[in-house]
Motif scaffolding. Structure first.
Motif, PDB file in Angstrom:
ATOM      1  N   THR A 173       0.844  -1.181   0.000  1.00 45.22           N
ATOM      2  CA  THR A 173       0.000   0.000   0.000  1.00 45.22           C
ATOM      3  C   THR A 173       0.894   1.251   0.000  1.00 45.22           C
ATOM      4  OG1 THR A 173      -1.949   0.883   1.078  1.00 45.22           O
ATOM      5  CG2 THR A 173      -0.176   0.155   2.536  1.00 45.22           C
ATOM      6  N   ASN A 174       0.317   2.452   0.177  1.00 43.62           N
ATOM      7  CA  ASN A 174       1.136   3.686   0.184  1.00 43.62           C
ATOM      8  C   ASN A 174       2.144   3.641   1.336  1.00 43.62           C
ATOM      9  OD1 ASN A 174      -0.924   4.406  -1.678  1.00 43.62           O
ATOM     10  ND2 ASN A 174      -0.676   6.563  -1.168  1.00 43.62           N
ATOM     11  N   LEU A 175       3.375   4.009   1.040  1.00 40.17           N
ATOM     12  CA  LEU A 175       4.473   3.880   2.004  1.00 40.17           C
ATOM     13  C   LEU A 175       4.986   5.246   2.442  1.00 40.17           C
ATOM     14  CD1 LEU A 175       6.412   1.218  -0.060  1.00 40.17           C
ATOM     15  CD2 LEU A 175       4.957   0.792   1.940  1.00 40.17           C
ATOM     16  N   TYR A 176       5.643   5.271   3.592  1.00 42.06           N
ATOM     17  CA  TYR A 176       6.313   6.501   4.065  1.00 42.06           C
ATOM     18  C   TYR A 176       7.359   6.086   5.089  1.00 42.06           C
ATOM     19  CZ  TYR A 176       3.973   6.007   8.547  1.00 42.06           C
ATOM     20  OH  TYR A 176       3.582   5.519   9.764  1.00 42.06           O
ATOM     21  N   GLY A 177       8.257   7.016   5.408  1.00 40.85           N
ATOM     22  CA  GLY A 177       9.232   6.730   6.456  1.00 40.85           C
ATOM     23  C   GLY A 177      10.566   7.398   6.180  1.00 40.85           C
ATOM     24  N   PRO A 178      11.563   7.093   7.021  1.00 42.15           N
ATOM     25  CA  PRO A 178      12.894   7.659   6.854  1.00 42.15           C
ATOM     26  C   PRO A 178      13.452   7.321   5.473  1.00 42.15           C
ATOM     27  CG  PRO A 178      12.748   6.436   8.915  1.00 42.15           C
ATOM     28  CD  PRO A 178      11.482   6.171   8.163  1.00 42.15           C
ATOM     29  N   GLY A 179      14.124   8.273   4.856  1.00 45.15           N
ATOM     30  CA  GLY A 179      14.699   8.021   3.530  1.00 45.15           C
ATOM     31  C   GLY A 179      13.767   8.430   2.410  1.00 45.15           C
ATOM     32  N   ASP A 180      12.583   8.950   2.739  1.00 45.04           N
ATOM     33  CA  ASP A 180      11.622   9.343   1.691  1.00 45.04           C
ATOM     34  C   ASP A 180      12.118  10.600   0.960  1.00 45.04           C
ATOM     35  OD1 ASP A 180       9.324   9.191   0.166  1.00 45.04           O
ATOM     36  OD2 ASP A 180       7.981   9.001   1.886  1.00 45.04           O
ATOM     37  N   ASN A 181      11.482  10.869  -0.170  1.00 49.85           N
ATOM     38  CA  ASN A 181      11.803  12.039  -0.978  1.00 49.85           C
ATOM     39  C   ASN A 181      10.910  13.209  -0.524  1.00 49.85           C
ATOM     40  OD1 ASN A 181      11.976  13.946  -3.038  1.00 49.85           O
ATOM     41  ND2 ASN A 181      10.823  12.714  -4.504  1.00 49.85           N
ATOM     42  N   PHE A 182      11.534  14.293  -0.081  1.00 52.47           N
ATOM     43  CA  PHE A 182      10.780  15.436   0.448  1.00 52.47           C
ATOM     44  C   PHE A 182      10.677  16.605  -0.536  1.00 52.47           C
ATOM     45  CE2 PHE A 182       9.835  14.526   4.937  1.00 52.47           C
ATOM     46  CZ  PHE A 182      10.503  13.326   5.092  1.00 52.47           C
ATOM     47  N   GLU A 183      11.071  16.390  -1.805  1.00 51.87           N
ATOM     48  CA  GLU A 183      10.963  17.461  -2.801  1.00 51.87           C
ATOM     49  C   GLU A 183       9.490  17.624  -3.193  1.00 51.87           C
ATOM     50  OE1 GLU A 183      13.432  19.306  -3.856  1.00 51.87           O
ATOM     51  OE2 GLU A 183      14.908  18.185  -2.667  1.00 51.87           O
ATOM     52  N   LEU A 184       8.955  18.829  -3.068  1.00 53.27           N
ATOM     53  CA  LEU A 184       7.503  19.005  -3.212  1.00 53.27           C
ATOM     54  C   LEU A 184       6.953  18.603  -4.576  1.00 53.27           C
ATOM     55  CD1 LEU A 184       6.839  22.334  -1.306  1.00 53.27           C
ATOM     56  CD2 LEU A 184       6.734  19.970  -0.474  1.00 53.27           C
ATOM     57  N   ALA A 185       7.719  18.810  -5.645  1.00 50.99           N
ATOM     58  CA  ALA A 185       7.182  18.535  -6.982  1.00 50.99           C
ATOM     59  C   ALA A 185       7.103  17.038  -7.283  1.00 50.99           C
ATOM     60  CB  ALA A 185       8.038  19.225  -8.035  1.00 50.99           C
ATOM     61  N   THR A 186       7.923  16.243  -6.622  1.00 51.26           N
ATOM     62  CA  THR A 186       7.992  14.817  -6.988  1.00 51.26           C
ATOM     63  C   THR A 186       7.560  13.872  -5.870  1.00 51.26           C
ATOM     64  OG1 THR A 186      10.321  14.843  -6.330  1.00 51.26           O
ATOM     65  CG2 THR A 186       9.858  15.115  -8.675  1.00 51.26           C
ATOM     66  N   SER A 187       7.360  14.399  -4.665  1.00 45.85           N
ATOM     67  CA  SER A 187       7.158  13.508  -3.513  1.00 45.85           C
ATOM     68  C   SER A 187       5.723  13.009  -3.400  1.00 45.85           C
ATOM     69  CB  SER A 187       7.533  14.239  -2.231  1.00 45.85           C
ATOM     70  OG  SER A 187       6.704  15.371  -2.101  1.00 45.85           O
ATOM     71  N   HIS A 188       5.552  12.024  -2.532  1.00 44.57           N
ATOM     72  CA  HIS A 188       4.224  11.559  -2.139  1.00 44.57           C
ATOM     73  C   HIS A 188       3.681  12.478  -1.039  1.00 44.57           C
ATOM     74  CE1 HIS A 188       5.502   7.742  -4.119  1.00 44.57           C
ATOM     75  NE2 HIS A 188       4.247   7.796  -4.517  1.00 44.57           N
ATOM     76  N   VAL A 189       2.433  12.214  -0.671  1.00 45.65           N
ATOM     77  CA  VAL A 189       1.732  13.176   0.192  1.00 45.65           C
ATOM     78  C   VAL A 189       2.371  13.348   1.571  1.00 45.65           C
ATOM     79  CG1 VAL A 189      -0.017  11.443   0.893  1.00 45.65           C
ATOM     80  CG2 VAL A 189      -0.525  13.878   1.068  1.00 45.65           C
ATOM     81  N   ILE A 190       2.825  12.287   2.222  1.00 46.51           N
ATOM     82  CA  ILE A 190       3.318  12.459   3.601  1.00 46.51           C
ATOM     83  C   ILE A 190       4.580  13.336   3.659  1.00 46.51           C
ATOM     84  CG2 ILE A 190       4.371  11.241   5.574  1.00 46.51           C
ATOM     85  CD1 ILE A 190       2.089   9.255   5.440  1.00 46.51           C
ATOM     86  N   PRO A 191       5.632  13.015   2.906  1.00 48.89           N
ATOM     87  CA  PRO A 191       6.789  13.918   2.980  1.00 48.89           C
ATOM     88  C   PRO A 191       6.461  15.327   2.506  1.00 48.89           C
ATOM     89  CG  PRO A 191       7.092  12.243   1.264  1.00 48.89           C
ATOM     90  CD  PRO A 191       5.897  11.850   2.060  1.00 48.89           C
ATOM     91  N   ALA A 192       5.567  15.452   1.506  1.00 47.67           N
ATOM     92  CA  ALA A 192       5.213  16.790   1.003  1.00 47.67           C
ATOM     93  C   ALA A 192       4.551  17.605   2.111  1.00 47.67           C
ATOM     94  CB  ALA A 192       4.279  16.675  -0.199  1.00 47.67           C
TER      95      ALA A 192
END
Ligand code: GDP
Length: 320
Positions: A173-192
């Protein structure tokens, strides 16, 4: 169904390649495999471009892995999925076909392929059972990625049938956690939303812009729990049907934004930008098959968000 293969694969003493070890999932797999008695193999994209068949064959012949976690992919959130369709389809088809075919050639004993819950039809029954695959049209915002992942999963199935290989596929399912991508244009919802809430807090309570209407629902799994499930499945699962990996809990994007703002300590208002896409209205996978094998997730959403924010603060501090 494939014929009677023992569903217990021992990782002890094995050479295990984590393809995509710098990504969100791959880095969690490397952390998790450290407590298994196996040798972890990794290779960077500076050495091997996984989209090039000759590179992958050369690396595999030299590395001779016994087992592979295929966690390498071109990934991103809703906006980048909509805007880079060619890369999301081509890169992912190339990476998975190159790795799976090279694995056959060098005699890899077990391969675990990472798919995604976006392979299911946009309006699949909820929670989504594995057999909902290919029963209806895909969600347009991520259909390119989804099609590539469907092909990868089917490829594992085909290699089981034609060559008798123990290749399995998993649908997290949708994932999140340490090491995620926090760039707003390319990231998923949680890091964004975490990065936006952090910036809003720094500006003394500025508003937080949330894409879409806030009404879609999503299920979120902490990536270290996923890595634990993948190791469990590598050892205990051997079937041609792909298997879902989720928590069974879902939350609306509005509730998620409120929770993230609380975790970050941002007290600005939420503003919903309905010009941005909502994507699929709901995406909760049915994890009954995995849960009935005895595996359980350990990290609740709030705890996982706190751990992710701690990681973000350290990494942001390290960058500055
Ligand atoms: P999806 O599950 O494939 O749709 O992937 P995302 O994680 O990118 O988006 C999930 C939901 O969060 C969608 O409804 C988005 O519109 C919504 N969302 C709200 N704010 C944001 C944001 O800042 N970035 C992203 N990527 N999604 C957002």
């Amino acid at each position: 169904m494939t014929a009677g293969r023992p569903a217990n694969y021992d990782l002890a003493g094995k050479r295990v390649w984590v393809a995509g070890h710098r990504g969100l999932v791959g880095s969690a797999l490397v952390r998790r495999l450290a407590s298994e008695n196996c040798e972890i193999l990794t290779v960077g994209r500076d050495t091997v471009d996984l989209r090039r068949q000759a590179d992958v064959e050369r690396w595999m012949e030299q590395a001779k892995p016994d087992a592979i976690f295929e966690a390498a992919a071109t990934v991103g959130g809703i906006f980048t999925n909509e805007n880079r369709p060619a890369e999301f389809l081509y890169d992912n088809l190339a990476i998975e076909t190159n790795i799976i075919e090279a694995a056959r050639r060098v005699g890899v004993g077990k391969l675990l392929f990472l798919g995604s819950s976006c392979i299911y039809p946009r309006l699949a029954p909820q929670p989504i059972p594995e057999n909902a695959l290919l029963t209806g049209p895909l969600e347009p915002t991520n259909q390119w990625y989804a099609l590539a992942k469907i092909a990868g999963s089917m490829l594992c199935q085909a290699y089981r049938r034609q060559y008798g290989l123990d290749f399995i596929s998993t649908m997290p399912t949708n994932l999140y956690g340490p090491g995620d991508n926090f760039e707003l244009a390319t990231s998923h919802v949680i890091p964004a939303l975490m990065a936006k809430a952090h910036a809003a807090k720094a500006k003394g309570g500025a508003e937080i812009v949330v894409w879409g209407t806030g009404t879609p629902r999503r299920e979120f799994l902490y990536v270290d729990d996923l890595a634990d499930a993948l190791v469990f499945l590598m050892k205990n699962y051997s079937d041609e049907e792909h298997i879902n990996v989720g928590t069974g809990s879902e939350i609306t994007i509005k509730e998620l934004a409120t929770l993230i703002a609380r975790v970050v300590g941002a007290d600005g208002k939420l503003r919903f930008d309905s010009k941005m896409s909502d994507g699929t209205p709901r995406k909760l996978v049915d994890s009954t098959r995995l849960l009935s094998m005895g595996w359980r997730p350990r990290t609740g959403l709030e705890q996982g968000l706190r751990q992710t924010y701690d990681w973000y603060l350290k990494s942001a501090a390290a960058r500055s």
